[in-house]
Design a protein around this motif. Structure first.
Motif: not given
Length: 178
Positions: A14-43
């Motif tokens: 989770a910490a790495f995902a948040r850090t990576l997500g914030r870094s991409f948001e600073r580059r004008d990406y909209r970021v979705l986070l999922a911890a596993n395949i089920n969360e990814a499928a739901a998104l």
């Protein structure tokens, strides 16, 4: 914001995902986070990301390769980068076959990942080495291949490799790969 700047990060740390997500948001990406395949499928039910970063080894026992396959089926044009601390030739080949555009070993930063999204086509100018693969590298690749086959079960991996479980555990400890 264009939908092609929508990025899905599938990462169980989770910490790495948040850090990576914030870094991409600073580059004008909209970021979705999922911890596993089920969360990814739901998104994916409500979103169509143009980009994805997938960890190879997820804590729920699911291989990131399964996630790559699912994402590629959802959208064959999605640019998927596999990010792993368990890099091997075998998993790199399988990731590309299943739909990833690139495969990066950790540690990789946002620059590396964004460059990987932009480097989809192969490169015939890549430098070839005259050095053969070392025995240690071959051994590690075989260990990792067997770990993947056994869903990261150390006892079963040791049995299949014909080595004592503690010997395998020591070898894995020396690698210190997350």
């Amino acid at each position: 914001m264009p939908s092609d700047r929508l990025l899905l990060i599938v990462e169980d740390d989770a910490a790495f995902a948040r850090t990576l997500g914030r870094s991409f948001e600073r580059r004008d990406y909209r970021v979705l986070l999922a911890a596993n395949i089920n969360e990814a499928a739901a998104l994916l039910q409500e979103n169509s990301p143009g980009y994805a970063v997938v960890d190879l080894k997820l804590n729920d026992g699911t291989s990131g390769l399964t996630c790559v396959q699912m994402l590629h089926k959802h959208d064959p044009d999605m640019l998927i980068v596999v990010l792993t601390g368990f890099a091997s030739i075998n998993t790199a080949v399988e990731a590309i076959k299943l739909g990833a555009c690139q495969y990066l070993a950790k540690p990789s930063n946002t620059d590396d990942i964004e460059a990987a999204f932009g480097h989809v086509a192969g490169n015939t100018e890549v430098e070839l080495t005259n050095r053969s693969t070392s025995i240690k590298t071959l051994e590690w690749e075989r260990i990792h291949e067997t770990l993947v086959e056994t869903n990261f079960n150390i006892s079963e991996t040791a049995r299949r490799l014909g080595m004592h479980r503690r010997t395998l555990a020591r070898k894995l400890e020396k690698q210190r790969i997350k």
